[in-house]
Design a protein around this motif. Structure first.
Motif, PDB file in Angstrom:
ATOM      1  N   GLY A 210       0.841  -1.193   0.000  1.00 28.75           N
ATOM      2  CA  GLY A 210       0.000   0.000   0.000  1.00 28.75           C
ATOM      3  C   GLY A 210       0.872   1.236   0.000  1.00 28.75           C
ATOM      4  O   GLY A 210       1.917   1.253   0.654  1.00 28.75           O
ATOM      5  N   GLN A 222      -3.933   9.919 -11.516  1.00 31.62           N
ATOM      6  CA  GLN A 222      -3.775   8.897 -12.561  1.00 31.62           C
ATOM      7  C   GLN A 222      -2.303   8.751 -12.949  1.00 31.62           C
ATOM      8  O   GLN A 222      -1.797   7.635 -13.094  1.00 31.62           O
ATOM      9  CB  GLN A 222      -4.599   9.289 -13.799  1.00 31.62           C
ATOM     10  CG  GLN A 222      -6.103   9.113 -13.585  1.00 31.62           C
ATOM     11  CD  GLN A 222      -6.934   9.805 -14.646  1.00 31.62           C
ATOM     12  OE1 GLN A 222      -6.501  10.828 -15.209  1.00 31.62           O
ATOM     13  NE2 GLN A 222      -8.122   9.281 -14.927  1.00 31.62           N
ATOM     14  N   ARG A 225      -0.368   7.023 -10.194  1.00 26.84           N
ATOM     15  CA  ARG A 225      -0.675   5.592 -10.114  1.00 26.84           C
ATOM     16  C   ARG A 225       0.038   4.832 -11.229  1.00 26.84           C
ATOM     17  O   ARG A 225       0.539   3.715 -11.028  1.00 26.84           O
ATOM     18  CB  ARG A 225      -2.195   5.404 -10.202  1.00 26.84           C
ATOM     19  CG  ARG A 225      -2.638   3.992  -9.881  1.00 26.84           C
ATOM     20  CD  ARG A 225      -4.087   3.962  -9.414  1.00 26.84           C
ATOM     21  NE  ARG A 225      -4.566   2.605  -9.311  1.00 26.84           N
ATOM     22  CZ  ARG A 225      -5.473   2.061 -10.125  1.00 26.84           C
ATOM     23  NH1 ARG A 225      -6.019   2.777 -11.098  1.00 26.84           N
ATOM     24  NH2 ARG A 225      -5.842   0.803  -9.958  1.00 26.84           N
ATOM     25  N   ASP A 240      -0.762  -4.574  -9.717  1.00 28.98           N
ATOM     26  CA  ASP A 240      -1.928  -4.701  -8.836  1.00 28.98           C
ATOM     27  C   ASP A 240      -1.552  -5.028  -7.394  1.00 28.98           C
ATOM     28  O   ASP A 240      -2.385  -4.922  -6.493  1.00 28.98           O
ATOM     29  CB  ASP A 240      -2.863  -5.814  -9.350  1.00 28.98           C
ATOM     30  CG  ASP A 240      -3.664  -5.341 -10.550  1.00 28.98           C
ATOM     31  OD1 ASP A 240      -3.705  -4.112 -10.784  1.00 28.98           O
ATOM     32  OD2 ASP A 240      -4.226  -6.203 -11.253  1.00 28.98           O
ATOM     33  N   LYS A 243      -1.259  -1.093  -3.925  1.00 30.74           N
ATOM     34  CA  LYS A 243      -2.481  -0.289  -3.895  1.00 30.74           C
ATOM     35  C   LYS A 243      -2.138   1.167  -3.577  1.00 30.74           C
ATOM     36  O   LYS A 243      -1.478   1.434  -2.562  1.00 30.74           O
ATOM     37  CB  LYS A 243      -3.444  -0.787  -2.811  1.00 30.74           C
ATOM     38  CG  LYS A 243      -3.634  -2.300  -2.755  1.00 30.74           C
ATOM     39  CD  LYS A 243      -4.418  -2.824  -3.920  1.00 30.74           C
ATOM     40  CE  LYS A 243      -4.662  -4.329  -3.763  1.00 30.74           C
ATOM     41  NZ  LYS A 243      -5.020  -4.950  -5.043  1.00 30.74           N
ATOM     42  N   PHE A 356     -12.450   7.096  -8.025  1.00 24.02           N
ATOM     43  CA  PHE A 356     -12.230   5.653  -8.114  1.00 24.02           C
ATOM     44  C   PHE A 356     -12.508   5.164  -9.533  1.00 24.02           C
ATOM     45  O   PHE A 356     -11.725   4.401 -10.119  1.00 24.02           O
ATOM     46  CB  PHE A 356     -13.120   4.936  -7.102  1.00 24.02           C
ATOM     47  CG  PHE A 356     -12.879   3.463  -7.038  1.00 24.02           C
ATOM     48  CD1 PHE A 356     -11.708   2.948  -6.467  1.00 24.02           C
ATOM     49  CD2 PHE A 356     -13.807   2.568  -7.562  1.00 24.02           C
ATOM     50  CE1 PHE A 356     -11.482   1.587  -6.416  1.00 24.02           C
ATOM     51  CE2 PHE A 356     -13.582   1.202  -7.516  1.00 24.02           C
ATOM     52  CZ  PHE A 356     -12.413   0.711  -6.933  1.00 24.02           C
ATOM     53  N   GLY A 359     -10.028   5.634 -12.207  1.00 18.68           N
ATOM     54  CA  GLY A 359      -8.754   4.919 -12.020  1.00 18.68           C
ATOM     55  C   GLY A 359      -7.702   5.781 -11.355  1.00 18.68           C
ATOM     56  O   GLY A 359      -6.502   5.578 -11.547  1.00 18.68           O
ATOM     57  N   CYS A 361      -7.173   6.060  -8.110  1.00 21.34           N
ATOM     58  CA  CYS A 361      -6.618   5.450  -6.900  1.00 21.34           C
ATOM     59  C   CYS A 361      -7.262   4.083  -6.677  1.00 21.34           C
ATOM     60  O   CYS A 361      -8.301   3.773  -7.266  1.00 21.34           O
ATOM     61  CB  CYS A 361      -6.840   6.350  -5.677  1.00 21.34           C
ATOM     62  SG  CYS A 361      -8.574   6.695  -5.334  1.00 21.34           S
ATOM     63  N   ASP A 362      -6.607   3.295  -5.831  1.00 22.75           N
ATOM     64  CA  ASP A 362      -7.174   1.991  -5.449  1.00 22.75           C
ATOM     65  C   ASP A 362      -8.026   2.108  -4.197  1.00 22.75           C
ATOM     66  O   ASP A 362      -8.832   1.229  -3.896  1.00 22.75           O
ATOM     67  CB  ASP A 362      -6.041   0.989  -5.190  1.00 22.75           C
ATOM     68  CG  ASP A 362      -5.227   0.739  -6.438  1.00 22.75           C
ATOM     69  OD1 ASP A 362      -5.749   0.069  -7.354  1.00 22.75           O
ATOM     70  OD2 ASP A 362      -4.086   1.240  -6.524  1.00 22.75           O
ATOM     71  N   GLY A 363      -7.784   3.159  -3.439  1.00 20.39           N
ATOM     72  CA  GLY A 363      -8.516   3.351  -2.201  1.00 20.39           C
ATOM     73  C   GLY A 363      -8.164   4.718  -1.651  1.00 20.39           C
ATOM     74  O   GLY A 363      -7.469   5.506  -2.306  1.00 20.39           O
TER      75      GLY A 363
END
Lengths: 420, 420
Positions: A210, A222, A225, A240, A243, A356, A359, A361-363
């Protein structure tokens, strides 16, 4: 999704417990306590943070919660890997597999002075960080998973053939091992990382499950990430596995006006005179406290120009153009450390959904103001209804709830460090 | 009086909690967890100890007890004073003034190797220990007692004029400070010391409020206590400020026979073959495991001679002369680390009274076997009835319950260390 608690009194464990229990009621995956080993705020004017050692706070929370992950920062620059490995593994065992370590370097010279040291050059600091993380992970894996027998009647506590020294010797630090602690329910703590730059990115790409990121816009997020995923690929990992958690500061109220009023109240504990001057610098105007309760004049609006040096400037000017007083422009959170949404629970959920689905962020790493129950009771149900958030924890460990990859000991895909 | 817990599984916090709550029911002044930063037992044959970091265990206990003091060992050799100061002060705040630090140097080369280091020469190791304790105490005192305002509405959290750096620079370590933690209910943690020798004695004389001692006989204890008092005087302190706690291992049962049986059972988890050979060395006979269930023969008794190198040898031979099998001689605890009484609650209370009234110690450090409830429910009431033990805690803090002197920050009677 993770919560970062704020507490009026950093020494009152009951407040932290209430906070953690509320977050757990909302099925929030983890609680994160930031830390730095120095008193870095002027307590004459600012609320305290980083007081009580966060490992001890999380130990308290481990006993008074059941599912939520427990993550905190510890410096790779000023703590010995053996001590780090032992304390985080101890927290992992006490919490039955819910611990996470945000492994960061330290940059503040005042923190270094607390250790009678100075901040090393950046390259050296990160070289040590790699060594420390690798030694810590190797120590965590120094018991094979089935070494712990605890057969008291048969008088065998462990199979010592399955507990071996790690014998790691780096340029800056070293450890023999083994650690005296068996695996936890998730094997070992999960690694997090924070702070950008190419050095930080390489660290995140190699070790982190994370990453705490601080983007201000969707586009910015974006890009971050993408760059993070590329760093993971370079380390031979699947993007993947890493995160990205975007920092986000919601203030929830029945209306936008009420939310702004709430933020005005929160702003009263900060130095607004300093903030209004900073706002001026962001939009190219000489602003002062005398104008706090007035909006920008037509002349000022004509002269205003967003600073290219601060990614928050465009939004600051856009909010000012809506005609708010400077106090209210600031209450919108235009110069806060993370994006702010001051509005209804639906406004907050909309913002989270938008990022979200783009795309970005993942959380999220959510710095809720003191009204954390509002987030749990109002925003979480909306996100659940929209199918954006889980209805319950996936399992008892942080690794399961974060969707982190399995790892025990060092990651075998990474280059093995030099052994003694 | 302090308890040292033993636990079958060192990773099960519930066991520690039950233990601490039992001790608190018995008004025991403090719980002590020994520690060393290395896996130093062969878990194939020995029960584990020193696994989970003791500061985290005591944090758990702080929340689930109310009065009992919480003391643990941390090495002055391999931990940075800033980290030590912060974590012990955090425990002191979380426990509302019940923390104590047993400040010891580390001697085990395997522990040093865990930090990529070797054990420094004795003089250097103790020179660093003095610096570390002084820096830690100075950091603890870096907030004046009334600095913490926590006036959230008035927006003043602390008076920063009353929070100052310590700027201490020693030969081996240094720290700037201040610490980010306000005073606890007892001001700051209480210092303990363990381990003899002239260097250890000087450390105890200067800083300690409690000292863990390991005498085997009353005479030995009286001498140690005298020498300790003299060390306190040399440091300009009152000898009464330094309480000597004598190690003591009672096993309580309805009869002496039943107590021995209980100890035989406990001995089954240790390596008896090794112990019987060691017993032979103590009394000058070549003994082996084949004789475990036989007493010494008349010939052996005639040849036996207590070793002058082990203060426990006289008692070992005296017990053997009573005709016990070697297994039972060992069950009497003749080669245990502390004096053992295996008998009824009255036997145990008698022993404690005898030592105490002979001025052999100020209190005890009791390593109770797993039957700690027996000590609390049977021995404590006898000691209370005889007027030898308090009926309730004197107050909420360890400092009050130990009768330790008031101290905040450095002791002004000691030579001030060099400031930067």
């Amino acid at each position: 999704m993770g919560f970062s608690p704020r507490s009026g009194s950093q020494t009152d464990m009951d407040q932290f417990v209430r906070y953690a229990q509320a977050a757990e009621r909302g099925k929030v995956q983890l609680l994160f306590i930031a830390d730095t080993p120095v008193l870095d705020v002027d307590l004459d004017h600012h609320a305290p943070h980083h007081m009580v050692d966060p490992l001890l706070i999380l130990t308290v929370l481990a006993r008074e919660t059941e599912r939520i992950g427990l993550v905190t920062t510890a410096s790779t620059t000023f703590t010995e890997p053996y001590n780090l490995a032992r304390q985080f593994k101890a927290l992992d065992v006490i919490s039955h597999g819910r611990a996470g370590w945000n492994a960061v370097t330290t940059s503040d010279p005042a923190a270094a002075a607390n250790f009678g040291a100075t901040i090393p050059p950046r390259a050296e600091k990160y070289e040590r960080a790699h060594e420390v993380i690798q030694i810590v992970q190797a120590l965590w894996g120094s018991w094979e998973k089935d070494a712990w027998l605890l057969d008291v009647n048969g008088k065998r506590f462990a199979d010592m053939d399955k507990i071996q020294p790690v014998n790691l010797q780096g340029k800056h630090t070293a450890s023999r091992g083994p650690l005296p602690i068996p695996p936890s329910e998730q094997g070992q703590p999960v690694i997090f990382q924070a702070g950008g730059g190419s050095y930080g990115l390489e660290l995140a790409g190699r070790y982190a499950s994370g990453v705490y990121a601080n983007p201000y816009t969707i586009e910015d997020a974006q890009t971050q990430r993408q760059v993070l995923g590329d760093a993971a690929k370079r380390a031979g990992r699947d993007p993947d596995e890493v995160k990205m958690l975007a920092g986000f500061m919601p203030t929830i109220a029945p209306s936008r006006q009420a939310a702004l009023q709430r933020r005005r109240f929160l702003d009263e504990v900060v130095d607004l005179n300093q903030r209004v001057r900073y706002l001026g610098a962001m939009i190219g105007l000489p602003l002062g406290p005398a104008q706090l309760d007035e909006p920008l004049t037509a002349d000022q609006l004509a002269d205003a120009k967003p600073s290219p040096h601060d990614p928050r400037s465009d939004r600051a000017l856009a909010v000012a153009r809506e005609g708010w007083t400077l106090r209210d422009v600031l209450a919108h959170g235009v110069i806060d450390y993370h994006p702010v949404v001051a509005g209804t629970a639906t406004d907050v959920a909309d913002h989270m959904q938008q990022w979200f689905e783009a795309g970005a962020c993942d959380g999220y790493s959510i710095a809720v103001d003191s009204y954390h129950d509002g987030f749990v009771d109002q925003v979480v149900p909306i996100l659940q209804e929209r199918g954006l958030f889980h209805d319950d924890y996936e399992g008892p460990t942080l690794r399961e709830n974060l969707g982190a990859h399995e790892q025990y000991g060092l990651d075998p895909r990474l280059t093995t460090p030099a052994r003694q």
